[in-house]
Design a protein around this motif. Structure first.
Motif, PDB file in Angstrom:
ATOM      1  N   VAL A 199     -22.946 -48.035   5.818  1.00  0.00           N
ATOM      2  CA  VAL A 199     -23.415 -46.775   5.792  1.00  0.00           C
ATOM      3  C   VAL A 199     -22.342 -46.545   5.194  1.00  0.00           C
ATOM      4  N   ALA A 200     -22.441 -45.482   4.063  1.00  0.00           N
ATOM      5  CA  ALA A 200     -21.307 -45.509   3.004  1.00  0.00           C
ATOM      6  C   ALA A 200     -20.621 -43.959   3.574  1.00  0.00           C
ATOM      7  N   ALA A 201     -19.397 -43.806   3.939  1.00  0.00           N
ATOM      8  CA  ALA A 201     -18.992 -42.531   4.245  1.00  0.00           C
ATOM      9  C   ALA A 201     -17.383 -42.755   4.574  1.00  0.00           C
ATOM     10  N   THR A 202     -16.634 -41.657   4.239  1.00  0.00           N
ATOM     11  CA  THR A 202     -15.592 -41.272   4.027  1.00  0.00           C
ATOM     12  C   THR A 202     -14.272 -41.111   4.997  1.00  0.00           C
ATOM     13  N   ILE A 203     -13.672 -41.455   5.012  1.00  0.00           N
ATOM     14  CA  ILE A 203     -12.454 -40.740   6.640  1.00  0.00           C
ATOM     15  C   ILE A 203     -12.302 -39.755   6.239  1.00  0.00           C
ATOM     16  N   LYS A 204     -11.840 -39.125   7.556  1.00  0.00           N
ATOM     17  CA  LYS A 204     -11.488 -37.324   8.024  1.00  0.00           C
ATOM     18  C   LYS A 204     -10.480 -37.780   8.574  1.00  0.00           C
ATOM     19  N   GLU A 205     -10.291 -39.130   9.201  1.00  0.00           N
ATOM     20  CA  GLU A 205      -9.284 -38.414  10.402  1.00  0.00           C
ATOM     21  C   GLU A 205      -8.969 -40.239  11.417  1.00  0.00           C
ATOM     22  N   VAL A 206      -8.173 -40.471  11.626  1.00  0.00           N
ATOM     23  CA  VAL A 206      -7.676 -41.965  11.641  1.00  0.00           C
ATOM     24  C   VAL A 206      -6.270 -41.680  13.447  1.00  0.00           C
ATOM     25  N   THR A 207      -6.539 -41.923  14.049  1.00  0.00           N
ATOM     26  CA  THR A 207      -6.502 -42.025  14.621  1.00  0.00           C
ATOM     27  C   THR A 207      -6.038 -43.054  15.843  1.00  0.00           C
ATOM     28  N   LYS A 208      -4.904 -43.887  17.037  1.00  0.00           N
ATOM     29  CA  LYS A 208      -4.806 -45.236  17.593  1.00  0.00           C
ATOM     30  C   LYS A 208      -6.093 -45.499  17.636  1.00  0.00           C
ATOM     31  N   ASP A 209      -7.281 -45.379  19.046  1.00  0.00           N
ATOM     32  CA  ASP A 209      -7.941 -45.413  19.672  1.00  0.00           C
ATOM     33  C   ASP A 209      -9.064 -45.788  18.726  1.00  0.00           C
ATOM     34  N   ASP A 210     -10.004 -44.910  17.440  1.00  0.00           N
ATOM     35  CA  ASP A 210     -10.505 -44.849  16.989  1.00  0.00           C
ATOM     36  C   ASP A 210     -10.433 -44.367  15.407  1.00  0.00           C
ATOM     37  N   VAL A 211     -11.385 -44.165  14.652  1.00  0.00           N
ATOM     38  CA  VAL A 211     -11.103 -43.681  13.180  1.00  0.00           C
ATOM     39  C   VAL A 211     -12.360 -42.184  12.993  1.00  0.00           C
ATOM     40  N   GLN A 212     -12.982 -41.570  12.830  1.00  0.00           N
ATOM     41  CA  GLN A 212     -13.566 -40.298  12.207  1.00  0.00           C
ATOM     42  C   GLN A 212     -13.862 -40.732  10.653  1.00  0.00           C
ATOM     43  N   VAL A 213     -15.113 -40.726  10.919  1.00  0.00           N
ATOM     44  CA  VAL A 213     -15.521 -40.492   9.142  1.00  0.00           C
ATOM     45  C   VAL A 213     -17.017 -39.879   8.890  1.00  0.00           C
ATOM     46  N   GLN A 214     -17.444 -39.200   7.904  1.00  0.00           N
ATOM     47  CA  GLN A 214     -18.689 -38.457   7.266  1.00  0.00           C
ATOM     48  C   GLN A 214     -19.126 -38.725   6.550  1.00  0.00           C
ATOM     49  N   LEU A 215     -20.323 -39.003   7.271  1.00  0.00           N
ATOM     50  CA  LEU A 215     -21.809 -40.575   6.587  1.00  0.00           C
ATOM     51  C   LEU A 215     -21.649 -39.151   5.443  1.00  0.00           C
ATOM     52  N   GLN A 216     -22.908 -39.670   4.602  1.00  0.00           N
ATOM     53  CA  GLN A 216     -23.454 -39.501   3.318  1.00  0.00           C
ATOM     54  C   GLN A 216     -24.077 -38.130   3.769  1.00  0.00           C
ATOM     55  N   THR A 217     -24.670 -37.998   4.537  1.00  0.00           N
ATOM     56  CA  THR A 217     -25.843 -37.276   5.115  1.00  0.00           C
ATOM     57  C   THR A 217     -24.905 -35.609   5.727  1.00  0.00           C
ATOM     58  N   GLY A 218     -23.565 -35.750   5.796  1.00  0.00           N
ATOM     59  CA  GLY A 218     -23.016 -35.237   6.381  1.00  0.00           C
ATOM     60  C   GLY A 218     -22.279 -35.232   7.900  1.00  0.00           C
ATOM     61  N   MET A 219     -23.289 -35.934   8.332  1.00  0.00           N
ATOM     62  CA  MET A 219     -23.214 -36.639   9.860  1.00  0.00           C
ATOM     63  C   MET A 219     -21.375 -36.676  10.559  1.00  0.00           C
ATOM     64  N   MET A 220     -21.023 -36.430  11.270  1.00  0.00           N
ATOM     65  CA  MET A 220     -19.304 -36.518  11.314  1.00  0.00           C
ATOM     66  C   MET A 220     -19.641 -38.085  12.919  1.00  0.00           C
ATOM     67  N   VAL A 221     -19.104 -39.125  12.571  1.00  0.00           N
ATOM     68  CA  VAL A 221     -19.195 -40.150  13.903  1.00  0.00           C
ATOM     69  C   VAL A 221     -17.648 -39.942  13.683  1.00  0.00           C
ATOM     70  N   ARG A 222     -17.586 -41.387  15.295  1.00  0.00           N
ATOM     71  CA  ARG A 222     -15.816 -41.740  15.500  1.00  0.00           C
ATOM     72  C   ARG A 222     -16.433 -43.724  15.924  1.00  0.00           C
ATOM     73  N   VAL A 223     -16.025 -44.063  14.963  1.00  0.00           N
ATOM     74  CA  VAL A 223     -15.944 -45.303  15.202  1.00  0.00           C
ATOM     75  C   VAL A 223     -15.218 -46.126  15.014  1.00  0.00           C
ATOM     76  N   LYS A 224     -14.703 -47.490  16.254  1.00  0.00           N
ATOM     77  CA  LYS A 224     -13.637 -48.458  15.732  1.00  0.00           C
ATOM     78  C   LYS A 224     -13.515 -48.732  14.804  1.00  0.00           C
ATOM     79  N   SER A 225     -12.205 -49.103  14.377  1.00  0.00           N
ATOM     80  CA  SER A 225     -11.629 -50.032  12.736  1.00  0.00           C
ATOM     81  C   SER A 225     -12.662 -51.216  12.826  1.00  0.00           C
TER      82      SER A 225
END
Length: 213
Positions: A182-208
């Motif tokens: 799923v296409a997404a844009t990175i909004k925040e990068v931390t030591k443990d994970d990455v917060q991305v925003q999906l095309q629908t606008g939903m924000m999720v945190r995932v592992k790199s």
């Protein structure tokens, strides 16, 4: 006595959300655009609810926001709603276009699959039945099968995983969710994970390791 049995799948969780937050989630018809960050709100409101795990909740929310009826509801002039149905910010043109593209690609995949299945059934019906192969033919087929499978594996183009050390805010990536990235844009990068925003606008945190190019 209150039922505390864990909900087993996304369908059950969505039905539960419709029951708990009827002003936000709907079971039929066009769904309302959800507030960005709704997962965090849900996690807080359901923190003491033994029936819902965060993992299953995230999966159910992803399924809900990628459904055709939800994507249909992302239109110009529509406002995102919170859990109590209170309207918030209006949908941006970018999110509306992303929703249209996601809906188009999803429908194309479904229709292509249906056409392929129909074609295969027609060809199978027309194809004359071959007599059972002799023992030597079976042996030859068995020997050829591993080679054919090896070629198929080589022909598949693998997904290119991102280099975790080069990730940056604003970078466009894809998140591996189920069968299709799923296409997404990175909004925040931390030591443990990455917060991305999906095309629908939903924000999720995932592992790199779940991000690809």
């Amino acid at each position: 006595m209150e039922n505390t049995e864990k909900l087993k799948n996304s369908k059950e969780i969505v039905a539960y959300l419709v029951e708990k937050f009827p002003a936000c989630f709907v079971a039929e018809g066009e769904a309302k655009p959800l507030k960005i960050g709704i997962f965090q709100d849900l996690a807080e409101r359901l923190a003491d609810d033994a029936r819902v795990s965060k993992t299953m909740l995230r999966s159910a929310l992803r399924q809900y926001t990628s459904s055709w009826r939800y994507l249909h509801g992302l239109k110009a002039g529509q406002a995102r709603v919170d859990l109590d149905g209170n309207p918030g910010e209006l949908l941006t043109e970018e999110h509306i276009e992303h929703a249209k593209q996601a809906l188009k690609e999803s429908k194309e995949r479904v229709f292509a699959s249906r056409r392929t299945n129909t074609k295969e059934k027609d060809e199978k019906a027309k194809k004359p039945r071959r007599p059972a192969p002799r023992k030597t033919e079976k042996a030859a087929d068995a020997a050829a099968k591993p080679k054919a499978e090896a070629k198929a594996v080589v022909a598949e183009a693998p997904l290119v995983k991102v280099d975790a050390t080069t990730l940056k805010v604003g970078q466009n990536v894809r998140v591996v969710m189920g069968k299709f990235p799923v296409a997404a844009t990175i909004k925040e990068v931390t030591k443990d994970d990455v917060q991305v925003q999906l095309q629908t606008g939903m924000m999720v945190r995932v592992k790199s390791e779940h991000l690809v190019l």
